[in-house]
Design a protein around this motif. Structure first.
Motif, PDB file in Angstrom:
ATOM      1  N   GLY A 128       2.218   1.886  -3.293  1.00 19.47           N
ATOM      2  CA  GLY A 128       0.862   2.396  -3.975  1.00 19.47           C
ATOM      3  C   GLY A 128       0.873   3.903  -3.930  1.00 19.47           C
ATOM      4  O   GLY A 128       0.536   4.925  -5.293  1.00 19.47           O
ATOM      5  N   THR A 129       0.985   4.613  -2.435  1.00 18.68           N
ATOM      6  CA  THR A 129       1.504   5.869  -2.256  1.00 18.68           C
ATOM      7  C   THR A 129       2.784   6.409  -3.882  1.00 18.68           C
ATOM      8  O   THR A 129       2.242   7.729  -4.428  1.00 18.68           O
ATOM      9  CB  THR A 129       2.222   6.372  -1.733  1.00 18.68           C
ATOM     10  OG1 THR A 129       1.118   5.896  -0.565  1.00 18.68           O
ATOM     11  CG2 THR A 129       2.565   8.066  -1.405  1.00 18.68           C
TER      12      THR A 129
ATOM     13  N   VAL B 208       0.111  -6.275  -4.599  1.00 20.27           N
ATOM     14  CA  VAL B 208      -0.667  -5.707  -3.749  1.00 20.27           C
ATOM     15  C   VAL B 208      -0.794  -4.500  -4.389  1.00 20.27           C
ATOM     16  O   VAL B 208      -2.341  -3.600  -4.474  1.00 20.27           O
ATOM     17  CB  VAL B 208       0.141  -5.618  -2.357  1.00 20.27           C
ATOM     18  CG1 VAL B 208      -0.863  -3.963  -1.637  1.00 20.27           C
ATOM     19  CG2 VAL B 208      -0.131  -6.987  -1.126  1.00 20.27           C
ATOM     20  N   LEU B 209       0.218  -4.133  -5.485  1.00 23.60           N
ATOM     21  CA  LEU B 209      -0.070  -2.877  -5.943  1.00 23.60           C
ATOM     22  C   LEU B 209      -0.851  -2.848  -7.215  1.00 23.60           C
ATOM     23  O   LEU B 209      -1.148  -1.786  -7.263  1.00 23.60           O
ATOM     24  CB  LEU B 209       1.876  -2.922  -6.565  1.00 23.60           C
ATOM     25  CG  LEU B 209       2.051  -1.170  -7.457  1.00 23.60           C
ATOM     26  CD1 LEU B 209       1.386  -0.059  -6.834  1.00 23.60           C
ATOM     27  CD2 LEU B 209       3.017  -1.240  -7.741  1.00 23.60           C
TER      28      LEU B 209
ATOM     29  N   THR C  38       0.821  -0.778   0.238  1.00 26.69           N
ATOM     30  CA  THR C  38      -0.441  -0.188   0.156  1.00 26.69           C
ATOM     31  C   THR C  38       0.972   1.731  -0.211  1.00 26.69           C
ATOM     32  O   THR C  38       0.423   1.762  -0.764  1.00 26.69           O
ATOM     33  CB  THR C  38      -1.153  -0.030   1.271  1.00 26.69           C
ATOM     34  OG1 THR C  38      -1.472  -1.645   1.019  1.00 26.69           O
ATOM     35  CG2 THR C  38      -1.326   1.180   1.282  1.00 26.69           C
TER      36      THR C  38
ATOM     37  N   HIS D 150      -3.197  -5.001  -7.474  1.00 26.53           N
ATOM     38  CA  HIS D 150      -4.678  -4.854  -6.757  1.00 26.53           C
ATOM     39  C   HIS D 150      -5.216  -3.093  -6.463  1.00 26.53           C
ATOM     40  O   HIS D 150      -6.012  -2.757  -6.697  1.00 26.53           O
ATOM     41  CB  HIS D 150      -4.786  -5.398  -5.173  1.00 26.53           C
ATOM     42  CG  HIS D 150      -5.664  -5.388  -4.833  1.00 26.53           C
ATOM     43  ND1 HIS D 150      -7.465  -5.531  -5.208  1.00 26.53           N
ATOM     44  CD2 HIS D 150      -6.483  -4.289  -3.765  1.00 26.53           C
ATOM     45  CE1 HIS D 150      -8.652  -5.506  -3.925  1.00 26.53           C
ATOM     46  NE2 HIS D 150      -7.763  -4.569  -3.073  1.00 26.53           N
ATOM     47  N   GLU D 151      -4.063  -1.784  -5.805  1.00 27.22           N
ATOM     48  CA  GLU D 151      -4.547  -0.884  -5.678  1.00 27.22           C
ATOM     49  C   GLU D 151      -4.679  -0.017  -6.908  1.00 27.22           C
ATOM     50  O   GLU D 151      -4.976   1.030  -6.443  1.00 27.22           O
ATOM     51  CB  GLU D 151      -3.137  -0.352  -4.543  1.00 27.22           C
ATOM     52  CG  GLU D 151      -2.670  -0.272  -3.397  1.00 27.22           C
ATOM     53  CD  GLU D 151      -3.507   0.202  -2.217  1.00 27.22           C
ATOM     54  OE1 GLU D 151      -2.799   1.363  -2.291  1.00 27.22           O
ATOM     55  OE2 GLU D 151      -4.278  -0.769  -2.028  1.00 27.22           O
TER      56      GLU D 151
END
Length: 267
Positions: A113-114, A160-161, A110, A163-164
């Protein structure tokens, strides 16, 4: 009949502070609503990279590496990272990467993702046409390293990225040789050890066909904006070797890649 163990567990629950356990510090309490599994105190301690001094590698301070002659023509467009690799972030990564605490993957992904959204804002020239990559891939680990750790930390971050930011994640690369840990090597040794150890995965053509088919019809179907994920950027030698392998493979097939590397931390 109520057992002694049940009573002890009940009393322990009453004595314990309310809330959930922070995945980073282990304290119990209310968790952040923005970063999964993290308490507000740990959120406030994150050394985010908010301003960039080196446009090429995304470092928050001056970067002598990118000024070297051999690095002026790198195979990737630029690198962007979420955080500075300070002692606290070094400890977080060690817990995740070397001590097998895979529950930290959603948090670190997450955070990555930022960095992607910051890159997106940087690359967007018009509010009417938001820049977007077409796919996400990751730096592979050797079979030996995968057995040792039980997972590929960069692959988990990429998932994870993916999905983000709603992008497909594809296994573009494989590692052809096992190498010693990069953290133990000098800059020169890192560069030398990365030569020709990555190859494009045998299934890459299948994945690329799907990516090209799904591009809007008004785009050049031979240009792919690709995100390449790793955990830490130190000298950039690993990311450069991966980017070279992908671009060579693409050029042989008339597919041209613009590669943007994304790492959780920048040392």
């Amino acid at each position: 009949m109520i057992s002694f163990e049940w009573v002890r567990s009940f009393l322990h629950g009453l004595a314990a502070p309310p809330g959930q356990i922070c995945v980073a510090c282990g304290n119990r309490g209310a968790l952040s609503t923005t970063l999964p599994g993290l308490c507000p105190r740990c959120v406030s301690s994150i050394p985010w990279i908010r301003s960039i001094r080196c446009h090429r590698c995304g470092r928050a301070i001056g970067c002598p590496d990118c000024a070297r002659a051999e690095n002026l023509r790198r195979s990737f467009e630029m690198n962007r990272s979420a955080v500075r690799y300070d002692p606290l972030m070094r400890e977080w990564l060690a817990v995740y990467k070397y001590r097998g605490k895979e529950r930290m993957a959603p948090l670190l992904g997450t955070m990555l993702g930022t960095a992607y959204r910051a890159l997106q804002r940087e690359m967007t020239l018009s509010p009417h046409m938001i820049w977007q990559a077409q796919a996400v891939t990751f730096v592979p680990v050797s079979r030996e390293r995968h057995i040792e750790r039980g997972f590929n930390q960069a692959e988990r971050l990429a998932e994870v990225l993916s999905h983000e930011v709603r992008l497909p994640v594809i296994p573009m690369l494989m590692r052809t040789q096992h190498t010693e840990k990069q953290s133990y090597k000098s800059r020169k040794e890192r560069v030398e050890s990365m030569r020709n150890i990555f190859a494009v995965h045998e299934d890459a053509s299948f994945y690329m066909k799907k990516i090209l088919m799904n591009l809007p019809q008004n785009e050049n179907h031979q240009l792919i904006h690709l995100i390449l994920v790793d955990d830490v950027y130190t000298t950039g030698s690993t990311l450069e070797a991966c980017s070279q392998a992908i671009k060579r493979w693409g050029e042989e097939r008339g597919i041209y890649f613009k590669i943007y590397t994304l790492t959780w931390a920048r040392s």
